[in-house]
Design a protein around this motif. Structure first.
Motif, PDB file in Angstrom:
ATOM      1  N   CYS A   1       0.791  -1.208  -0.081  1.00 43.29           N
ATOM      2  CA  CYS A   1       0.014  -0.001  -0.030  1.00 43.29           C
ATOM      3  C   CYS A   1       1.028   1.313   0.062  1.00 43.29           C
ATOM      4  O   CYS A   1       1.667   1.325   0.804  1.00 43.29           O
ATOM      5  N   ARG A   2       0.647   2.238  -0.897  1.00 45.94           N
ATOM      6  CA  ARG A   2       1.353   3.368  -0.960  1.00 45.94           C
ATOM      7  C   ARG A   2       0.498   4.623  -1.049  1.00 45.94           C
ATOM      8  O   ARG A   2      -0.057   4.751  -1.882  1.00 45.94           O
ATOM      9  N   ALA A   3       0.793   5.563   0.055  1.00 44.21           N
ATOM     10  CA  ALA A   3       0.102   6.739  -0.504  1.00 44.21           C
ATOM     11  C   ALA A   3       1.013   7.911  -1.177  1.00 44.21           C
ATOM     12  O   ALA A   3       2.149   7.721  -1.483  1.00 44.21           O
ATOM     13  N   PRO A   4       0.396   8.857  -1.568  1.00 40.92           N
ATOM     14  CA  PRO A   4       1.295   9.831  -2.207  1.00 40.92           C
ATOM     15  C   PRO A   4       2.561  10.447  -1.651  1.00 40.92           C
ATOM     16  O   PRO A   4       3.662  10.335  -2.468  1.00 40.92           O
ATOM     17  N   ASN A   5       2.520  10.539  -0.434  1.00 36.77           N
ATOM     18  CA  ASN A   5       3.679  10.862   0.352  1.00 36.77           C
ATOM     19  C   ASN A   5       3.571  10.745   1.979  1.00 36.77           C
ATOM     20  O   ASN A   5       2.419  10.515   2.205  1.00 36.77           O
ATOM     21  N   ASN A   6       4.372  10.885   2.616  1.00 32.17           N
ATOM     22  CA  ASN A   6       4.304  10.348   4.095  1.00 32.17           C
ATOM     23  C   ASN A   6       4.265  11.877   4.960  1.00 32.17           C
ATOM     24  O   ASN A   6       4.638  11.894   6.026  1.00 32.17           O
ATOM     25  N   ASN A   7       4.226  13.056   4.406  1.00 32.56           N
ATOM     26  CA  ASN A   7       4.345  14.086   4.949  1.00 32.56           C
ATOM     27  C   ASN A   7       3.133  14.420   5.903  1.00 32.56           C
ATOM     28  O   ASN A   7       3.139  15.293   6.938  1.00 32.56           O
ATOM     29  N   ASN A   8       2.047  14.259   5.227  1.00 36.39           N
ATOM     30  CA  ASN A   8       0.697  14.333   5.716  1.00 36.39           C
ATOM     31  C   ASN A   8      -0.151  13.115   6.530  1.00 36.39           C
ATOM     32  O   ASN A   8      -1.186  13.385   6.830  1.00 36.39           O
ATOM     33  N   ILE A   9       0.515  12.059   6.434  1.00 44.04           N
ATOM     34  CA  ILE A   9      -0.203  10.979   7.070  1.00 44.04           C
ATOM     35  C   ILE A   9      -0.181  11.071   8.750  1.00 44.04           C
ATOM     36  O   ILE A   9       0.885  11.093   9.331  1.00 44.04           O
ATOM     37  N   ILE A  10      -1.230  11.015   9.289  1.00 38.36           N
ATOM     38  CA  ILE A  10      -1.503  10.914  10.603  1.00 38.36           C
ATOM     39  C   ILE A  10      -1.795   9.522  11.130  1.00 38.36           C
ATOM     40  O   ILE A  10      -1.192   9.027  12.143  1.00 38.36           O
ATOM     41  N   VAL A  11      -2.558   8.756  10.383  1.00 33.81           N
ATOM     42  CA  VAL A  11      -2.598   7.329  10.848  1.00 33.81           C
ATOM     43  C   VAL A  11      -3.199   6.424   9.634  1.00 33.81           C
ATOM     44  O   VAL A  11      -3.294   6.846   8.614  1.00 33.81           O
ATOM     45  N   VAL A  12      -2.531   5.232   9.889  1.00 34.59           N
ATOM     46  CA  VAL A  12      -2.536   4.116   9.123  1.00 34.59           C
ATOM     47  C   VAL A  12      -3.564   3.093   9.582  1.00 34.59           C
ATOM     48  O   VAL A  12      -3.304   2.577  10.719  1.00 34.59           O
ATOM     49  N   GLU A  13      -4.385   2.646   8.911  1.00 33.19           N
ATOM     50  CA  GLU A  13      -5.434   1.657   9.194  1.00 33.19           C
ATOM     51  C   GLU A  13      -5.579   0.492   8.160  1.00 33.19           C
ATOM     52  O   GLU A  13      -5.497   0.971   7.106  1.00 33.19           O
ATOM     53  N   TRP A  14      -5.154  -0.651   8.786  1.00 35.16           N
ATOM     54  CA  TRP A  14      -5.602  -1.892   7.799  1.00 35.16           C
ATOM     55  C   TRP A  14      -6.666  -2.576   8.502  1.00 35.16           C
ATOM     56  O   TRP A  14      -6.822  -2.728   9.927  1.00 35.16           O
ATOM     57  N   SER A  15      -7.767  -3.096   7.552  1.00 37.05           N
ATOM     58  CA  SER A  15      -8.919  -3.434   8.078  1.00 37.05           C
ATOM     59  C   SER A  15      -9.259  -4.858   7.128  1.00 37.05           C
ATOM     60  O   SER A  15      -8.788  -5.022   6.183  1.00 37.05           O
TER      61      SER A  15
END
Length: 300
Positions: free
Chosen positions: A40-54
């Motif tokens: 799983c890859r988001a656009p960048n890591n500068n604005n990520i507060i929480v990661v959730e896998w469900s």
């Protein structure tokens, strides 16, 4: 000029929104006992507060929750405790992939990756929980049956292994007690000698280097008692992108002459038994013939 800037920013925000609202779906097949990475890859890591896998069938319980640089154990499903981690806790380049260790058939299901972001979202200044940015269907099957092969020192042995098809990127033959060194590694039509155990150098080959019909059987030449052990055949396939063990073989190698000696002893016992049976039959026939002759003499 100002209108062009506004249009540019509007287009940028629209593309980012479309990225978050879109999702990538894929499937992974593996066997019980393996470790699996769900990407799983988001656009960048500068604005990520929480990661959730469900996983949908777990309802309110989740696989993993990572907030402000820490794992949150509340409401995590018990079956995932101490078995999950992020591939990169620093989330460099937006990498929020999940590592799931020692999978079982109970891990079958569809996994969804979501993130909470700060600032970089469709509504400026608000926190956004995205729709799934990665949806992965995981299928876990029981490991292959173990085969047993017995050989004598000095022989050439073939350890059979066949993949579902020939869309194979890498073939790896390993033996657990040699970790991390392996028996054979074949990648991109070439043998990779790095980290190969010294005892197998110049003694192993694939039965078919073209791997027709998925044949990745191993040829082991001039075996010795030191080759006794459990061998595992695994392949990396284009459509799966994870290691798939497809054959487990236990090889037992007898010391020189032992197997032949056993066979010779068996042949000797069989020859002795045949001789005794022949002698017994001869004695019975002789006695029967003598009895008939005595009966005829008495009657005359």
């Amino acid at each position: 000029m100002a209108r062009l800037d506004l249009l540019h920013h509007a287009l940028l925000w629209t593309l980012m929104c479309l990225f978050f609202l879109g999702s990538a779906s894929e499937g992974i097949n593996t066997t019980a006992g393996q470790d699996v990475t769900l990407t799983c890859r988001a656009p960048n890591n500068n604005n990520i507060i929480v990661v959730e896998w469900s996983r949908a069938d777990l309802e309110s319980e989740y696989v993993i929750l990572y907030r402000d640089g820490h794992f949150v154990p509340d409401h995590q499903h018990p079956s995932f405790k101490n078995r999950v981690d992020l591939q990169d806790r620093q989330m460099k380049d937006g990498d929020v992939s999940l590592i799931l260790e020692n999978v079982t058939i109970d891990d079958n299901g569809t996994y969804e990756c979501r993130i909470f972001t700060r600032g970089a979202n469709c509504r400026k200044g608000a926190h956004l929980k995205t729709d799934p940015i990665s949806i992965i269907s995981l299928r876990v099957v029981d490991p292959p049956d173990k085969k047993i092969i017995t050989a004598e020192s000095g022989q050439k042995v073939t350890l059979t292994c066949r993949a579902p098809n020939n869309n194979i990127i890498v073939v790896k033959w390993s033996r657990a007690d040699l970790e991390p060194e392996y028996v054979l590694l074949y990648r991109d039509d070439l043998f990779v000698p790095d980290n190969q155990h010294p005892s197998f150098k110049n003694r192993v080959d694939l039965q078919d280097r073209q791997m027709k019909d998925g044949d990745v059987s191993l040829i082991l030449k001039n075996v010795t008692i030191n080759d006794t052990g459990t061998y595992e055949c695994g392949v990396l396939m284009r459509e799966i992108r994870s290691w798939k063990p497809i054959s487990i073989i236990h090889l037992h190698v007898d010391p020189p002459g032992q197997r032949g000696g056993v066979i010779r002893r068996r042949h000797g016992l069989l020859a002795g038994l045949i001789f005794l049976l022949s002698l017994l039959a001869f004695l019975i026939c002789r006695r029967h013939k003598k009895h008939n002759q005595e009966s005829q003499s008495t009657s005359s």
